[in-house]
Design a protein around this motif. Structure first.
Motif, PDB file in Angstrom:
ATOM      1  N   SER A   1       0.983 -25.464 -36.430  1.00 61.38           N
ATOM      2  CA  SER A   1       1.380 -25.796 -37.809  1.00 61.38           C
ATOM      3  C   SER A   1       2.863 -25.578 -38.061  1.00 61.38           C
ATOM      4  O   SER A   1       3.434 -26.124 -39.004  1.00 61.38           O
ATOM      5  CB  SER A   1       0.550 -24.972 -38.800  1.00 61.38           C
ATOM      6  OG  SER A   1       0.885 -23.591 -38.698  1.00 61.38           O
ATOM      7  N   PHE A   2       3.507 -24.799 -37.190  1.00 55.28           N
ATOM      8  CA  PHE A   2       4.944 -24.538 -37.353  1.00 55.28           C
ATOM      9  C   PHE A   2       5.803 -25.740 -36.938  1.00 55.28           C
ATOM     10  O   PHE A   2       7.017 -25.737 -37.163  1.00 55.28           O
ATOM     11  CB  PHE A   2       5.363 -23.313 -36.520  1.00 55.28           C
ATOM     12  CG  PHE A   2       4.948 -22.001 -37.126  1.00 55.28           C
ATOM     13  CD1 PHE A   2       5.644 -21.467 -38.199  1.00 55.28           C
ATOM     14  CD2 PHE A   2       3.869 -21.295 -36.622  1.00 55.28           C
ATOM     15  CE1 PHE A   2       5.268 -20.257 -38.754  1.00 55.28           C
ATOM     16  CE2 PHE A   2       3.484 -20.092 -37.169  1.00 55.28           C
ATOM     17  CZ  PHE A   2       4.174 -19.564 -38.248  1.00 55.28           C
ATOM     18  N   LEU A   3       5.211 -26.758 -36.326  1.00 56.30           N
ATOM     19  CA  LEU A   3       5.983 -27.920 -35.888  1.00 56.30           C
ATOM     20  C   LEU A   3       6.634 -28.648 -37.059  1.00 56.30           C
ATOM     21  O   LEU A   3       7.617 -29.370 -36.879  1.00 56.30           O
ATOM     22  CB  LEU A   3       5.081 -28.898 -35.125  1.00 56.30           C
ATOM     23  CG  LEU A   3       4.545 -28.424 -33.761  1.00 56.30           C
ATOM     24  CD1 LEU A   3       3.633 -29.478 -33.161  1.00 56.30           C
ATOM     25  CD2 LEU A   3       5.693 -28.099 -32.813  1.00 56.30           C
ATOM     26  N   LYS A   4       6.083 -28.439 -38.239  1.00 58.12           N
ATOM     27  CA  LYS A   4       6.626 -29.101 -39.428  1.00 58.12           C
ATOM     28  C   LYS A   4       7.370 -28.122 -40.341  1.00 58.12           C
ATOM     29  O   LYS A   4       7.707 -28.460 -41.477  1.00 58.12           O
ATOM     30  CB  LYS A   4       5.496 -29.780 -40.208  1.00 58.12           C
ATOM     31  CG  LYS A   4       4.806 -30.885 -39.421  1.00 58.12           C
ATOM     32  CD  LYS A   4       3.687 -31.528 -40.226  1.00 58.12           C
ATOM     33  CE  LYS A   4       2.996 -32.625 -39.425  1.00 58.12           C
ATOM     34  NZ  LYS A   4       1.890 -33.254 -40.185  1.00 58.12           N
ATOM     35  N   HIS A   5       7.631 -26.949 -39.821  1.00 61.20           N
ATOM     36  CA  HIS A   5       8.316 -25.936 -40.636  1.00 61.20           C
ATOM     37  C   HIS A   5       9.773 -26.334 -40.832  1.00 61.20           C
ATOM     38  O   HIS A   5      10.387 -26.978 -39.970  1.00 61.20           O
ATOM     39  CB  HIS A   5       8.230 -24.568 -39.947  1.00 61.20           C
ATOM     40  CG  HIS A   5       8.443 -23.409 -40.863  1.00 61.20           C
ATOM     41  ND1 HIS A   5       9.691 -23.011 -41.284  1.00 61.20           N
ATOM     42  CD2 HIS A   5       7.554 -22.574 -41.455  1.00 61.20           C
ATOM     43  CE1 HIS A   5       9.569 -21.974 -42.082  1.00 61.20           C
ATOM     44  NE2 HIS A   5       8.291 -21.666 -42.205  1.00 61.20           N
TER      45      HIS A   5
END
Length: 564
Positions: free
Chosen positions: A365-369
């Motif tokens: 989910s951090f790929l879009k942070h």
């Protein structure tokens, strides 16, 4: 006293550093003896220097002995004169050195009550600078140091003594003080904190690797400064031997000491202490924490320097990953939601080492942070754990991101996934872009060591704007068969290209090009253009460095080339 007896017709005179024997009459000699009573200390000193070579040993020793007695009335200025006389005797009559030490140590005790600091300052200076002339052997040196140590009373004198022992050891004086370390260890029991700290600091500089029991005991001292100094010894010592002592530091009131212990335990793989390290991640431990270091100005604000509570937690998270403590995966994973970015990053790194596959969705989910560092670390984590379900996301990232670190980790992950076709698509699309984009791609392929794309780097050699980077990339990939593709640029007009070629041929260990590289050393007419700061001299230096690495006899090779 037989000073008036004319024993020699020669004076010892030093001029411009040279020693001369000058003949004089008995009247001249007697006149000089009378001047020893002159009120001017400069005259007395000058005369003493001249006469020292004329007297027998007993006369000299008797004079100095009497002068020491007089020093009680005349004060430190006269004592300085006496010590200067001793030094003069040492220089000109080396055989008297040990006897002079005995006279001084016998007579000076009475003066220590009022001139201790002066004596310590002078004699500790002698330990380092002139001890080689004052005594003939290390045994006398040891006795002298012990004598002086027994007369130390003030804290300043003790610290001066400590400095002198350290200087004597570190400067590698001709005569070392054999008992120097033992004397410093005794000062660790001093009541003054600064004296103990000074002794600890000097012993540390003397590279004591196996700490004395007295040093280890100080890890429980009431003063944080002393505990910190002694802790530095433990983290430098044998971790296996002092493992329990290191673990004890994890409970110290000073957070920086805890962090030193955590890092040492992790560095040496002492997994048995993982549980004690994991405790440091408990937020409740710091609810009532007040930085003790702020109370002590002598330590400085250590909390600000090393980062306080969060820095300790970061070290603990990293340690659990390094130690492979899978039983504490949950404790590490909790920090993925922490407000502090550095703790979240460290948690991802440790979870990757712990092969925590259960955290793939959360980290994905951090790929879009919006924080670049978190995106970079997330891509790296997914690649290392082989999360092939994120291939499409990696491809999109490559197509849409222009940040180097993000592109680098995306290519690295696709490479780890074995998704060769997607990297090829990325290369094909980049070929149509500008030189900077191609150079960036080459750098990424070299960093990732994507050897299957080496032919693309070979193609880029034809473009002089990308040539240096292409050479470097082929060197980074480590494929020796491409040495021939690189070697043709040893005579390139650009010095920068020649340097890259030489260095990468060296990294590929392409010794078959020894002759060609050696020619660059002796060739005075190599053209230098394209890089202002790399004249032929630097090219030659690079060539010499590579040839030296290959153990090539440069002179013999040049001689053989001339005869051909």
């Amino acid at each position: 006293m037989r000073m008036g007896v004319f024993l020699s017709k020669y004076l010892v005179v030093t001029l411009c550093g040279l020693v001369f024997d000058i003949q004089i009459t008995e009247d001249d000699y007697n006149d000089l003896v009378r001047q020893l009573s002159d009120k001017n200390p400069t005259i007395r000193g000058r005369v003493f220097n001249k006469l020292v070579g004329c007297w027998e040993a007993d006369d000299i020793l008797d004079l100095i002995s009497r002068s020491i007695e007089s020093a009680k009335q005349d004060g430190n200025s006269f004592l300085t004169e006496i010590l200067s006389q001793i030094k003069t005797c040492i220089i000109n009559r080396k055989e008297l050195g040990s006897e002079l030490v005995e006279i001084f140590t016998d007579k000076v005790d009475e003066m220590c009550s009022w001139s201790e600091d002066f004596l310590v300052l002078f004699f500790t200076r002698q330990i380092n600078q002139h001890m080689g002339g004052l005594v003939k052997d290390t045994k006398t040196c040891e006795v002298f140091a012990k004598w002086l140590f027994g007369r130390l009373k003030s804290h300043s004198a003790k610290r001066n003594f400590i400095d002198a022992i350290g200087d004597n050891f570190l400067d590698k004086s001709p005569l070392q003080i054999p008992n120097g370390k033992e004397l410093l260890v005794k000062l660790l029991k001093d009541t003054d904190t600064k004296v103990k700290a000074s002794a600890l600091g000097t012993l540390y500089r003397m590279d004591v690797r196996d700490p004395y029991k007295e040093i280890v005991d100080l890890t429980k001292d009431s003063e944080p400064m002393i505990r910190l100094s002694s802790a530095r010894y433990l983290v430098r010592a044998d971790a296996e031997k002092f493992g329990d002592k290191l673990a004890g530091l994890l409970n110290d009131e000073l957070l920086y000491i805890r962090m030193l212990a955590v890092e040492k335990i992790a560095e040496n793989g002492l997994k048995q202490y993982s549980g004690q390290i994991a405790v440091l991640l408990d937020e409740r431990l710091y609810t009532d924490y007040k930085p003790i270091e702020k109370k002590f100005a002598i330590i400085g604000d250590i909390e600000k320097i090393f980062g306080g509570v969060n820095a300790l937690k970061k070290s603990a998270i990293a340690a659990l990953g390094t130690l492979g403590s899978k039983e504490f995966v949950k404790e590490v994973g909790n920090f993925l939601k922490h407000d502090n970015i550095s703790l979240r990053l460290e948690a991802m790194r440790s979870l990757a080492k712990l092969r925590a596959f259960e955290y793939i969705p959360e980290i994905g989910s951090f790929l879009k942070h919006n924080e670049i560092q978190l995106r970079v670390e997330a891509i790296k984590f997914l690649g290392e754990l082989g999360a092939v379900e994120y291939i499409d996301e990696m491809v999109i990232i490559l197509q849409s991101e222009n940040h180097y670190d993000i592109q680098l980790e995306a290519v690295r992950s696709l490479h780890l996934f074995g998704a060769k076709e997607y990297i090829e698509q990325y290369i094909d699309s980049t070929k149509k872009l500008d030189t900077d984009s191609i150079t960036t791609l080459l750098t990424i392929l070299g960093d990732v060591k994507a050897r299957e794309f080496s032919n693309f780097a070979v193609e880029c050699l034809a473009d002089e704007k990308c040539r240096v980077r292409a050479i470097r990339t082929l060197g980074d990939m480590g494929i020796k068969r491409h040495a021939k593709d690189i070697a043709i640029y040893l005579r390139d007009s650009s010095a920068e290209v020649r340097i890259a070629t030489i260095e990468e041929l060296g990294s590929l260990d392409a010794v078959e090009y020894t002759k060609e590289i050696a020619e660059l050393v002796s060739d005075e007419t190599v053209v230098s253009s394209g890089w202002l700061h790399s004249p032929p001299k630097i090219v030659k230096e690079c060539a010499l460095k590579v040839l030296k690495k290959w153990n090539v006899d440069i002179k013999q090779l040049q001689k053989e080339n001339k005869t051909k």
